[in-house]
Design an enzyme around this catalytic site. Structure first.
Site, PDB file in Angstrom:
ATOM      1  N   GLY A  46       2.348   3.680  31.256  1.00 46.53           N
ATOM      2  CA  GLY A  46       3.338   3.652  32.326  1.00 46.53           C
ATOM      3  C   GLY A  46       2.880   2.709  33.425  1.00 46.53           C
ATOM      4  O   GLY A  46       1.702   2.319  33.466  1.00 46.53           O
ATOM      5  N   GLN A  51       2.401  -0.320  42.167  1.00 43.18           N
ATOM      6  CA  GLN A  51       1.073  -0.662  41.631  1.00 43.18           C
ATOM      7  C   GLN A  51       0.900  -2.173  41.476  1.00 43.18           C
ATOM      8  O   GLN A  51      -0.229  -2.648  41.347  1.00 43.18           O
ATOM      9  CB  GLN A  51       0.853   0.005  40.264  1.00 43.18           C
ATOM     10  N   CYS A  93      -5.123   6.619  35.546  1.00 39.68           N
ATOM     11  CA  CYS A  93      -4.220   5.781  36.349  1.00 39.68           C
ATOM     12  C   CYS A  93      -4.802   4.378  36.395  1.00 39.68           C
ATOM     13  O   CYS A  93      -5.999   4.211  36.651  1.00 39.68           O
ATOM     14  CB  CYS A  93      -4.096   6.350  37.767  1.00 39.68           C
ATOM     15  N   LEU A  94      -3.946   3.387  36.164  1.00 39.74           N
ATOM     16  CA  LEU A  94      -4.427   2.000  36.172  1.00 39.74           C
ATOM     17  C   LEU A  94      -4.874   1.580  37.579  1.00 39.74           C
ATOM     18  O   LEU A  94      -5.624   0.624  37.710  1.00 39.74           O
ATOM     19  CB  LEU A  94      -3.338   1.069  35.634  1.00 39.74           C
ATOM     20  N   HIS A 135       4.287  11.227  36.804  1.00 43.21           N
ATOM     21  CA  HIS A 135       3.176  10.466  37.403  1.00 43.21           C
ATOM     22  C   HIS A 135       3.709   9.172  38.034  1.00 43.21           C
ATOM     23  O   HIS A 135       3.326   8.809  39.152  1.00 43.21           O
ATOM     24  CB  HIS A 135       2.157  10.168  36.293  1.00 43.21           C
ATOM     25  N   GLU A 136       4.628   8.491  37.317  1.00 43.20           N
ATOM     26  CA  GLU A 136       5.156   7.207  37.829  1.00 43.20           C
ATOM     27  C   GLU A 136       6.071   7.434  39.035  1.00 43.20           C
ATOM     28  O   GLU A 136       6.035   6.660  39.992  1.00 43.20           O
ATOM     29  CB  GLU A 136       5.899   6.451  36.718  1.00 43.20           C
ATOM     30  N   HIS A 139       4.145   7.698  42.126  1.00 44.94           N
ATOM     31  CA  HIS A 139       3.761   6.396  42.714  1.00 44.94           C
ATOM     32  C   HIS A 139       4.853   5.887  43.667  1.00 44.94           C
ATOM     33  O   HIS A 139       4.553   5.281  44.697  1.00 44.94           O
ATOM     34  CB  HIS A 139       3.554   5.349  41.617  1.00 44.94           C
TER      35      HIS A 139
HETATM   36  O1  K1U Z   1       0.584   4.842  36.283  1.00 48.09           O
HETATM   37  C1  K1U Z   1      -0.401   4.416  35.705  1.00 48.09           C
HETATM   38  O2  K1U Z   1      -1.372   4.060  36.347  1.00 48.09           O
HETATM   39  C2  K1U Z   1      -0.448   4.339  34.213  1.00 48.09           C
HETATM   40  C3  K1U Z   1      -1.127   5.539  33.578  1.00 48.09           C
HETATM   41  C4  K1U Z   1      -0.048   6.520  33.192  1.00 48.09           C
HETATM   42  C5  K1U Z   1      -0.454   7.919  32.857  1.00 48.09           C
HETATM   43  C6  K1U Z   1      -1.531   8.221  32.071  1.00 48.09           C
HETATM   44  C7  K1U Z   1      -1.849   9.536  31.767  1.00 48.09           C
HETATM   45  C8  K1U Z   1      -1.072  10.553  32.259  1.00 48.09           C
HETATM   46  C9  K1U Z   1      -0.008  10.258  33.059  1.00 48.09           C
HETATM   47  C10 K1U Z   1       0.314   8.947  33.344  1.00 48.09           C
HETATM   48  C11 K1U Z   1      -1.904   5.041  32.363  1.00 48.09           C
HETATM   49  O3  K1U Z   1      -1.341   4.503  31.470  1.00 48.09           O
HETATM   50  S1  K1U Z   1      -3.609   5.278  32.326  1.00 48.09           S
HETATM   51  C12 K1U Z   1      -4.077   4.648  30.734  1.00 48.09           C
HETATM   52  C13 K1U Z   1      -3.711   5.540  29.605  1.00 48.09           C
HETATM   53  O4  K1U Z   1      -3.375   6.687  29.806  1.00 48.09           O
HETATM   54  C14 K1U Z   1      -3.737   5.041  28.206  1.00 48.09           C
HETATM   55  C15 K1U Z   1      -4.158   3.787  27.896  1.00 48.09           C
HETATM   56  C16 K1U Z   1      -4.156   3.345  26.590  1.00 48.09           C
HETATM   57  C17 K1U Z   1      -3.757   4.174  25.581  1.00 48.09           C
HETATM   58  C18 K1U Z   1      -3.349   5.441  25.861  1.00 48.09           C
HETATM   59  C19 K1U Z   1      -3.329   5.890  27.186  1.00 48.09           C
HETATM   60 ZN    ZN Z   2      -0.871   5.770  38.029  1.00 44.76          ZN
END
Ligand code: K1U
Ligand code: ZN
Length: 181
Positions: A46, A51, A93-94, A135-136, A139
């Protein structure tokens, strides 16, 4: 399409309430596509416009297994129903690289939004998709997953990230700085 730099917390731009989109026009549709490319490259499941430094109510999500793509592009997403039942999930979270913790959110939601063609849509989501959409949307309201944790744990994570950014000032900077690492 373009890869956009992802802001890393703590950053005041991640704390702002984003503005509604008036209409999903070509510029907003382009932003959605650039965000999807950035999300797949990260990689992530996401991404929200704040972000990437854009204070507009736009998110993209794709929770498909590796090798599949089912992108969702949403402007002005609104949760119109949420289950009383909650589920815990270890979130990442990125904008909080390498930090993870458990957050409880409603298991099932219904979300109303404008798609990339400016059509109003409603989606019923559960499991990881419901978690990720919530989660998004957080943000868009200037909330990070650490805001659901105790202040002790939140401050520990934010202090760690401040140190990481001091040690590597290119973290969260545009791609040229990343390429120069
Ligand atoms: O919003 C963001 O920063 C993105 C975030 C979204 C998220 C992850 C976990 C739970 C709720 C929301 C991410 O994508 S973090 C990276 C991640 O979860 C992932 C990366 C590669 C493969 C699978 C998952
Ligand atoms: Zn996030």
């Amino acid at each position: 399409m373009a890869l956009l730099p992802i802001l890393v917390a703590p950053d005041p731009r991640l704390k702002l309430k984003a503005k509604p989109v008036e209409k999903v026009d070509a510029a907003v549709a382009r932003l959605m596509d650039d965000m999807l490319e950035t999300m797949y490259a990260a990689p992530g499941i996401g991404l929200a416009a704040p972000q990437v430094g854009v204070s507009q109510r736009v998110i993209v999500v794709d929770v498909s297994p590796e090798g599949e793509r089912n992108p969702l592009r949403m402007a002005n997403p609104e949760i119109i129903w949420a289950s009383d039942e909650l589920r815990p999930y270890e979130e990442g979270c990125l904008s909080l690289p390498e930090q993870y913790d458990e957050v409880e959110r409603p298991t099932r939601i219904t979300v109303r939004y404008l798609d990339h063609q400016n059509e109003v849509r409603e989606l019923e989501a559960d499991g990881l998709l419901a978690t990720c959409i919530q989660h998004e949307i957080d943000h868009l309201d200037g909330r990070l997953f650490v805001d659901h944790l105790s202040s002790l744990r939140r401050n520990m994570i934010l202090r760690k990230l401040t140190k990481m950014k001091k040690a590597d000032p290119s973290l969260g900077q545009p791609n040229e700085a990343v390429a120069a690492r």
